[in-house]
Structure formats: C-alpha cells, structure tokens
Design a protein around this motif. Structure first.
Motif, mmCIF file in Angstrom:
data_model
loop_
_atom_site.group_PDB
_atom_site.id
_atom_site.type_symbol
_atom_site.label_atom_id
_atom_site.label_comp_id
_atom_site.label_asym_id
_atom_site.label_seq_id
_atom_site.Cartn_x
_atom_site.Cartn_y
_atom_site.Cartn_z
ATOM 1 N N GLY A 155 0.781 -1.230 0.000
ATOM 2 C CA GLY A 155 0.000 0.000 0.000
ATOM 3 C C GLY A 155 0.813 1.281 0.000
ATOM 4 N N LYS A 156 2.132 1.175 0.088
ATOM 5 C CA LYS A 156 2.973 2.376 0.094
ATOM 6 C C LYS A 156 3.215 2.900 -1.320
ATOM 7 C CE LYS A 156 5.553 0.995 4.246
ATOM 8 N NZ LYS A 156 6.911 0.621 4.772
ATOM 9 N N MET A 342 -1.196 -5.236 4.910
ATOM 10 C CA MET A 342 -1.460 -4.084 4.055
ATOM 11 C C MET A 342 -1.597 -2.837 4.922
ATOM 12 S SD MET A 342 -1.795 -3.283 0.811
ATOM 13 C CE MET A 342 -2.449 -4.600 -0.220
ATOM 14 N N SER A 343 -1.123 -1.698 4.414
ATOM 15 C CA SER A 343 -1.133 -0.467 5.197
ATOM 16 C C SER A 343 -2.558 -0.006 5.495
ATOM 17 C CB SER A 343 -0.398 0.638 4.438
ATOM 18 O OG SER A 343 -1.151 1.057 3.312
ATOM 19 N N ASP A 344 -2.716 0.670 6.625
ATOM 20 C CA ASP A 344 -4.017 1.235 6.975
ATOM 21 C C ASP A 344 -4.461 2.255 5.930
ATOM 22 O OD1 ASP A 344 -4.102 -0.281 9.282
ATOM 23 O OD2 ASP A 344 -3.309 1.309 10.561
ATOM 24 N N ILE A 347 -6.226 0.334 3.141
ATOM 25 C CA ILE A 347 -7.500 -0.244 3.590
ATOM 26 C C ILE A 347 -8.548 0.841 3.836
ATOM 27 C CG2 ILE A 347 -8.617 -1.542 5.445
ATOM 28 C CD1 ILE A 347 -5.968 -3.107 5.717
ATOM 29 N N ASP A 348 -8.142 1.952 4.444
ATOM 30 C CA ASP A 348 -9.082 3.027 4.771
ATOM 31 C C ASP A 348 -9.572 3.771 3.521
ATOM 32 O OD1 ASP A 348 -8.762 2.373 7.421
ATOM 33 O OD2 ASP A 348 -7.343 3.997 7.855
ATOM 34 N N ASN A 351 -12.900 0.834 -0.805
ATOM 35 C CA ASN A 351 -14.058 0.057 -0.359
ATOM 36 C C ASN A 351 -13.874 -1.406 -0.769
ATOM 37 O OD1 ASN A 351 -14.976 -0.294 -3.072
ATOM 38 N ND2 ASN A 351 -16.085 1.652 -2.993
ATOM 39 N N TYR A 352 -14.823 -2.255 -0.375
ATOM 40 C CA TYR A 352 -14.677 -3.689 -0.620
ATOM 41 C C TYR A 352 -14.532 -4.017 -2.106
ATOM 42 C CZ TYR A 352 -15.900 -4.695 4.265
ATOM 43 O OH TYR A 352 -15.912 -4.773 5.656
ATOM 44 N N ALA A 353 -15.345 -3.388 -2.928
ATOM 45 C CA ALA A 353 -15.296 -3.680 -4.364
ATOM 46 C C ALA A 353 -13.940 -3.292 -4.954
ATOM 47 C CB ALA A 353 -16.420 -2.949 -5.090
ATOM 48 N N GLU A 354 -13.388 -2.183 -4.517
ATOM 49 C CA GLU A 354 -12.078 -1.750 -5.030
ATOM 50 C C GLU A 354 -10.968 -2.697 -4.584
ATOM 51 O OE1 GLU A 354 -12.731 3.088 -5.261
ATOM 52 O OE2 GLU A 354 -12.338 2.127 -3.322
ATOM 53 N N ILE A 355 -11.078 -3.212 -3.358
ATOM 54 C CA ILE A 355 -10.087 -4.172 -2.863
ATOM 55 C C ILE A 355 -10.153 -5.468 -3.666
ATOM 56 C CG2 ILE A 355 -9.476 -5.633 -0.892
ATOM 57 C CD1 ILE A 355 -10.363 -3.305 0.940
#
Length: 374
Positions: A155-156, A342-344, A347-348, A351-355
């Motif tokens: 996530g960085k 995975m970085s906060d 995740i923040d 949304n679920y669909a994008e993940i």
C-alpha cells in the motif's frame, strides 16, 4: 570524483546529447521528495526502471495472457515477452530520435502491469463487474497506476516520477494514430483528473506528456501487430496468404519485416521533430492490418471457446471475495494472500469492491484458475 559528481556529469551529458524534445532525467518529479535520490548518484528514470523491475506485479507478467489463453503451446506470446518487445522496440526508436532511453524503458516495462488474467477478455469481464459495483470502468492502463502507486509495497507504492506514470496511463496501444504530439505541462493533479475521466468514459483519448511516452505508445502497436499474426499462423487460426494484400505490399508478411518497416518509417518521419509520426502510406497500411487482426484473430470464435467459462468465473470470484470481506472471513485468500500486513492507508481509502478489483486484477492465469476450483 564523488558519485554525485558522476550523476551531475551524466545529467550534463543528457543536456548536450539528447534532443531538445527529450525529457531530461533531472526534470523527473515525484509525489514525495526522497533525499536519497536527490543527493545520490542514481538518475530519476533509471530508479523508476529498477523499482518496476522489482515490483511483485512485474513478476506476475510471466503467467499473464497476451491474446491466446488456455492453449497448450509454449511458443505463443505471453505478457512478459510482449512487454520486453515493447521495451526493445521503443528504446531502439528512442536512441535514433535522441530521447531518454531510461524513461522509455520505465514506461515500457510498466505499461501493462495492470492487466487482468486472460488479457482483454478478462479486462472486459472485470470492467462490467466494476461498473455494476459503481467503482467505474476497469482499464488496465488505469490499474497499472493503481498497482504501482497505491498497492505495491503493501500500500505504500513506489513513488514513481510523474513522467513515468503519465506514459503508462496514456499508452493506449489499441488506438490508431498517424502522429502524436506530447501534451506538455501536466502535473499530478492532471494525472488524477485523467484517471477519473478515463474510468468514467473509457473512450477518452489521453496523450502522453513526453515524447518518450509517445514512443512507447507507438511501439506497443508495432510490437504486437506482427507478433499476433505469427502466433495466429502457428495456431492455424489464419494462413499467411490471408493477410491483406495492400498491407503486405508495403509492410511485408512476417513479423520481422513488419517491425523493421514500421520502425524505419517512424524514425525517418520524426527525426529532429517535436512530434512522432508515420508516413501516410505506412499509417494506412498499419490501420488496414489492425482491422484485419481484429476481425480474423481477436474476434475469431476459434480462440473464444472458453470465454463463457472465464466470464462466469470472474463473477463467481468477485462475489465470493466481497462476501468474505463483508463476513470478515480471515481464512479467505483475500486476507491471507493480499490484505495481510497491508497499510491502513490502503485499507481506509478503498471500499470492498475496489479491494476485490485489485486482488483479482493482480492474479496470474494459473492462480485465477486454481481459486476457481476451490
């Protein structure tokens, strides 16, 4: 002499030797300042090349479809080879046009990193699903930026230069252009706006901000047009005699002659100019050949026999992983194989669909099929 002094001499050599239309390494701009790069001996776009080479997404090229999927033939082009061919062809053009080969290589190596398993069919299936979940269309060019900027390194992201990311976003190898002139003076704000525009309207035509980006975009077509023909002949989908006579008379009927004639023409028509261009004769011949490939290869039902199975599998996996996220099923592979550590920040902001989109898009063909059978 210190290592930094060597870097200064390399930057000075670019100023003296490269075309006025070239992007100089010293002009590379990143979202975040990195003192190690600013004060070190590595040039900006060379750093980007290495970061892309060391990305996990680059490693996965090795088992990603180019055109033909679920076919037992070791000599058919896969995504990794295509990317290497784009890199070689574009660097050849760049050398003769006195452009920045490091920037060209970075864009070329990263341009298809966002591709789904199973090529453009997979891309189309995933795009329809993403649209139904209201997260915009899926395009591999946009997803390439997503991976390199927001997913890699847990996530960085890799903090690549704007010029590199822009060239990757704007590569659009399927669009036919006789000429391309860079759209200069872009910023990271421009990049974000163009990403949003492309997700909302896939037909939006973007133009790279550098000559180097324009070269990669042209080289993308040059690298696949003849190679796909050779693969189709090898698989007995077409015969060499089927090729359109008008194109064969100008470009030849083998990948080698097609590449040579296209590269030679673009160099001759673009040397010492601030834009990239094919001659009218060559451009028309290439356009006819692309039309032929679309009708007789890419849309040929002979290579689409497993299309229904792949389409349904995308839907099943997407729904499965959405459900796993909603139910916090920590044993699911989307947690153990993607979201773990995975970085906060990632995740923040997703949304679920994008993940789920990011997880499935990053799969290799074999990994996708393995989880279809779970």
């Amino acid at each position: 002499m210190t290592l930094y002094k060597i870097k200064e001499s390399l930057d000075q050599r670019e100023t003296e030797k490269l075309s006025k239309a070239a992007a100089l390494s010293g002009s590379g701009v990143r979202r975040l300042n990195e003192p190690f790069i600013d004060t070190g001996y590595r040039q900006n776009f060379s750093v980007d090349v290495d970061r892309i080479l060391h990305s996990l997404a680059y490693t996965r090229y090795i088992d990603k479809t180019q055109v033909f999927y679920l076919i037992e033939n070791d000599h058919i082009t896969h995504r990794m080879l295509h990317v290497q061919l784009v890199s070689k062809i574009s660097r050849t053009i760049g050398r003769y046009l006195e452009l920045n080969e490091d920037l060209i290589e970075a864009i070329a190596l990263g341009h298809d990193i966002g591709h789904t398993p199973f090529g453009h069919d997979g891309e189309n299936f995933l795009s329809k699903i993403c649209k139904s979940y209201h997260i915009g269309h899926f395009l591999h060019s946009v997803q390439s930026i997503q991976f390199l900027d927001k997913v890699e390194r847990k996530g960085k992201g890799w903090n690549l230069c704007l010029q590199t990311l822009d060239g990757i976003l704007c590569h659009d190898g399927e669009i036919h252009n006789q000429s391309l002139e860079p759209s200069v003076n872009k910023t990271f704000k421009t990049l974000e706006a163009e990403i949003d525009e492309k997700k909302n309207n896939p037909a939006t035509q973007l133009v790279p901000m550098t000559m180097e980006g324009c070269v990669v975009r042209m080289a993308d077509t040059i690298s696949y047009i003849g190679r796909d023909i050779e693969d189709a002949i090898r698989l007995s989908i077409i015969k060499r005699s089927d090729l359109p006579r008008e194109s064969v008379e100008i470009l030849g009927d083998t990948n080698g002659t097609i590449v040579y004639n296209l590269v030679s023409d673009i160099i001759m028509n673009s040397f010492k100019k601030a834009h990239l261009s094919f001659s009218t004769k060559i451009s028309n011949a290439l356009k006819r050949l692309k039309t032929f490939n679309m009708e007789y290869i890419y849309l040929n039902p002979e290579i689409k026999k497993k299309k229904g199975f792949i389409k349904e599998s995308f839907k099943i996996l997407f729904e499965r992983y959405i459900e796993d996220l909603e139910n916090e099923n920590r044993t699911s592979v989307i947690f153990t194989g993607f979201l773990e550590d995975m970085s906060d920040g990632y995740i923040d902001s997703h949304n679920y669909a994008e993940i789920v989109r990011d997880f499935i898009a990053g799969m290799t063909d074999k990994y996708f099929l393995r989880h279809c059978s779970d």
